[in-house]
Design a protein around this motif. Structure first.
Motif, PDB file in Angstrom:
ATOM      1  N   HIS A 150       0.869  -1.175   0.000  1.00 51.93           N
ATOM      2  CA  HIS A 150       0.000   0.000   0.000  1.00 51.93           C
ATOM      3  C   HIS A 150       0.908   1.229   0.000  1.00 51.93           C
ATOM      4  O   HIS A 150       1.774   1.358   0.870  1.00 51.93           O
ATOM      5  N   TYR A 151       0.706   2.119  -0.958  1.00 49.46           N
ATOM      6  CA  TYR A 151       1.623   3.252  -1.093  1.00 49.46           C
ATOM      7  C   TYR A 151       0.921   4.476  -1.658  1.00 49.46           C
ATOM      8  O   TYR A 151      -0.214   4.399  -2.141  1.00 49.46           O
ATOM      9  N   ASN A 152       1.583   5.606  -1.549  1.00 46.71           N
ATOM     10  CA  ASN A 152       1.126   6.830  -2.192  1.00 46.71           C
ATOM     11  C   ASN A 152       2.018   7.111  -3.382  1.00 46.71           C
ATOM     12  O   ASN A 152       3.245   7.101  -3.258  1.00 46.71           O
ATOM     13  N   ALA A 153       1.392   7.338  -4.525  1.00 50.15           N
ATOM     14  CA  ALA A 153       2.133   7.574  -5.763  1.00 50.15           C
ATOM     15  C   ALA A 153       2.264   9.061  -6.041  1.00 50.15           C
ATOM     16  O   ALA A 153       1.463   9.879  -5.564  1.00 50.15           O
ATOM     17  N   ALA A 154       3.271   9.417  -6.804  1.00 47.92           N
ATOM     18  CA  ALA A 154       3.407  10.799  -7.259  1.00 47.92           C
ATOM     19  C   ALA A 154       2.188  11.162  -8.091  1.00 47.92           C
ATOM     20  O   ALA A 154       1.678  10.339  -8.859  1.00 47.92           O
ATOM     21  N   PRO A 155       1.656  12.369  -7.939  1.00 44.46           N
ATOM     22  CA  PRO A 155       0.422  12.734  -8.643  1.00 44.46           C
ATOM     23  C   PRO A 155       0.624  12.833 -10.153  1.00 44.46           C
ATOM     24  O   PRO A 155       1.718  13.160 -10.625  1.00 44.46           O
ATOM     25  N   ALA A 156      -0.450  12.544 -10.873  1.00 43.64           N
ATOM     26  CA  ALA A 156      -0.439  12.788 -12.317  1.00 43.64           C
ATOM     27  C   ALA A 156      -0.437  14.296 -12.518  1.00 43.64           C
ATOM     28  O   ALA A 156      -1.318  15.006 -12.018  1.00 43.64           O
ATOM     29  N   LEU A 157       0.563  14.808 -13.212  1.00 48.47           N
ATOM     30  CA  LEU A 157       0.749  16.249 -13.306  1.00 48.47           C
ATOM     31  C   LEU A 157      -0.113  16.878 -14.391  1.00 48.47           C
ATOM     32  O   LEU A 157      -0.493  16.227 -15.369  1.00 48.47           O
ATOM     33  N   LEU A 158      -0.408  18.152 -14.199  1.00 44.40           N
ATOM     34  CA  LEU A 158      -1.262  18.910 -15.101  1.00 44.40           C
ATOM     35  C   LEU A 158      -0.434  19.426 -16.270  1.00 44.40           C
ATOM     36  O   LEU A 158       0.553  20.134 -16.079  1.00 44.40           O
ATOM     37  N   GLU A 159      -0.842  19.072 -17.478  1.00 43.26           N
ATOM     38  CA  GLU A 159      -0.096  19.475 -18.669  1.00 43.26           C
ATOM     39  C   GLU A 159      -1.052  19.826 -19.797  1.00 43.26           C
ATOM     40  O   GLU A 159      -2.104  19.176 -19.960  1.00 43.26           O
ATOM     41  N   GLY A 160      -0.695  20.830 -20.581  1.00 45.86           N
ATOM     42  CA  GLY A 160      -1.446  21.185 -21.783  1.00 45.86           C
ATOM     43  C   GLY A 160      -2.911  21.465 -21.496  1.00 45.86           C
ATOM     44  O   GLY A 160      -3.276  22.188 -20.577  1.00 45.86           O
ATOM     45  N   ASP A 161      -3.782  20.845 -22.297  1.00 39.56           N
ATOM     46  CA  ASP A 161      -5.224  21.034 -22.151  1.00 39.56           C
ATOM     47  C   ASP A 161      -5.858  19.914 -21.339  1.00 39.56           C
ATOM     48  O   ASP A 161      -7.088  19.835 -21.239  1.00 39.56           O
ATOM     49  N   GLY A 162      -5.037  19.039 -20.773  1.00 37.49           N
ATOM     50  CA  GLY A 162      -5.560  17.938 -19.974  1.00 37.49           C
ATOM     51  C   GLY A 162      -5.903  18.385 -18.561  1.00 37.49           C
ATOM     52  O   GLY A 162      -5.621  19.515 -18.149  1.00 37.49           O
ATOM     53  N   THR A 163      -6.520  17.495 -17.809  1.00 40.04           N
ATOM     54  CA  THR A 163      -6.874  17.762 -16.418  1.00 40.04           C
ATOM     55  C   THR A 163      -6.331  16.639 -15.546  1.00 40.04           C
ATOM     56  O   THR A 163      -5.922  15.598 -16.045  1.00 40.04           O
ATOM     57  N   ASN A 164      -6.330  16.850 -14.245  1.00 43.58           N
ATOM     58  CA  ASN A 164      -5.982  15.786 -13.311  1.00 43.58           C
ATOM     59  C   ASN A 164      -6.909  15.878 -12.101  1.00 43.58           C
ATOM     60  O   ASN A 164      -7.823  16.710 -12.067  1.00 43.58           O
ATOM     61  N   TYR A 165      -6.686  15.049 -11.109  1.00 43.09           N
ATOM     62  CA  TYR A 165      -7.595  14.987  -9.967  1.00 43.09           C
ATOM     63  C   TYR A 165      -7.678  16.338  -9.245  1.00 43.09           C
ATOM     64  O   TYR A 165      -8.765  16.798  -8.881  1.00 43.09           O
ATOM     65  N   ILE A 166      -6.545  16.981  -9.046  1.00 43.34           N
ATOM     66  CA  ILE A 166      -6.532  18.258  -8.330  1.00 43.34           C
ATOM     67  C   ILE A 166      -7.273  19.328  -9.112  1.00 43.34           C
ATOM     68  O   ILE A 166      -8.076  20.085  -8.559  1.00 43.34           O
ATOM     69  N   SER A 167      -7.028  19.418 -10.421  1.00 44.52           N
ATOM     70  CA  SER A 167      -7.665  20.469 -11.223  1.00 44.52           C
ATOM     71  C   SER A 167      -9.161  20.237 -11.389  1.00 44.52           C
ATOM     72  O   SER A 167      -9.920  21.182 -11.618  1.00 44.52           O
ATOM     73  N   MET A 168      -9.597  18.981 -11.257  1.00 45.81           N
ATOM     74  CA  MET A 168     -11.017  18.665 -11.365  1.00 45.81           C
ATOM     75  C   MET A 168     -11.749  18.852 -10.039  1.00 45.81           C
ATOM     76  O   MET A 168     -12.916  19.247 -10.009  1.00 45.81           O
ATOM     77  N   ASN A 169     -11.077  18.545  -8.932  1.00 43.04           N
ATOM     78  CA  ASN A 169     -11.744  18.512  -7.635  1.00 43.04           C
ATOM     79  C   ASN A 169     -11.309  19.608  -6.667  1.00 43.04           C
ATOM     80  O   ASN A 169     -11.926  19.780  -5.619  1.00 43.04           O
TER      81      ASN A 169
END
Length: 217
Positions: A150-169
């Protein structure tokens, strides 16, 4: 909900600060956005970053590679039920310092069901890192026990026109964090830096309450 993209965030930062791309270039803002994302990652234990990985120990070998992209290990679970894979009897290993395991291993040559684990080396970190280090367990596994990390992973980073969990929530908190970082980069005015720092702190408390409280109780 479309969410906040990196390109949209850059536009908002320039609009809020009224500073053009001559000063706040894409490369400058990309670094600011990156810093803000990692700050949020470290300020709040986000559910989306919680991952698990499974595998089997090699009998007689006490080391296991940490999952790619892992930042830190929360727990290691070992399944001891005969013929069972990730079901049945299991135990969570106790985390110890590496020196404890080295002393424990030197005091006994027996193998068995692992009881303890420690970080052996840290490797590299990052979302796409293929080498996040390894852990060592003791006693050395006497069989091919199944395990779950069980671990914590590095976040998927925000790039270009895409979104990630932080930018959505957490788009407002991300924006405020970026603005605080931006005014620090611009070296003022100090009252604006303090304004957005306070706004970020208020929002991150709400977001943290949601992640730690409501989502886990």
């Amino acid at each position: 909900m479309a969410g906040l993209s990196a390109s949209g965030l850059k536009t908002q930062i320039r609009n809020y600060t009224e500073v053009s791309s001559t000063v706040l270039s894409d490369s400058v803002l990309e670094n600011i956005i990156l810093n803000a994302q990692y700050r949020i990652f470290r300020d709040v234990p986000i559910d989306a970053d919680r991952k698990t990985a499974t595998g089997n120990f090699t009998s007689g070998t006490g080391t296991v590679t940490v999952p790619a992209g892992a930042v830190f290990i929360r727990a290691v679970q070992v399944y001891t039920a005969t013929g069972s894979t990730y079901t049945g009897a299991n135990t969570y290993l106790e985390k110890r310092d590496l020196t404890f395991l080295e002393e424990y291993i030197s005091a006994t040559t027996s193998t068995g069901t692992p009881k303890y684990y420690a970080m052996l080396d840290t490797g590299a970190t990052g979302e796409s890192s293929s080498n996040s280090g390894s852990i060592i367990v003791s006693p050395t596994p006497s069989a091919t026990f199944a395990y779950k990390i069980h671990y914590n992973a590095a976040p998927a980073l925000l790039e270009g026109d895409g979104t990630n969990y932080i930018s959505m929530n957490f788009p407002n908190g991300l924006l405020y964090c970026c603005l605080a970082e931006t005014y620090g980069f611009l070296k003022g005015p100090a009252d604006m830096l303090q304004l957005y720092e306070n706004k970020y702190q208020q929002e991150v408390q709400k977001f943290g309450g949601e992640q730690i409280g409501r989502r886990r109780r």
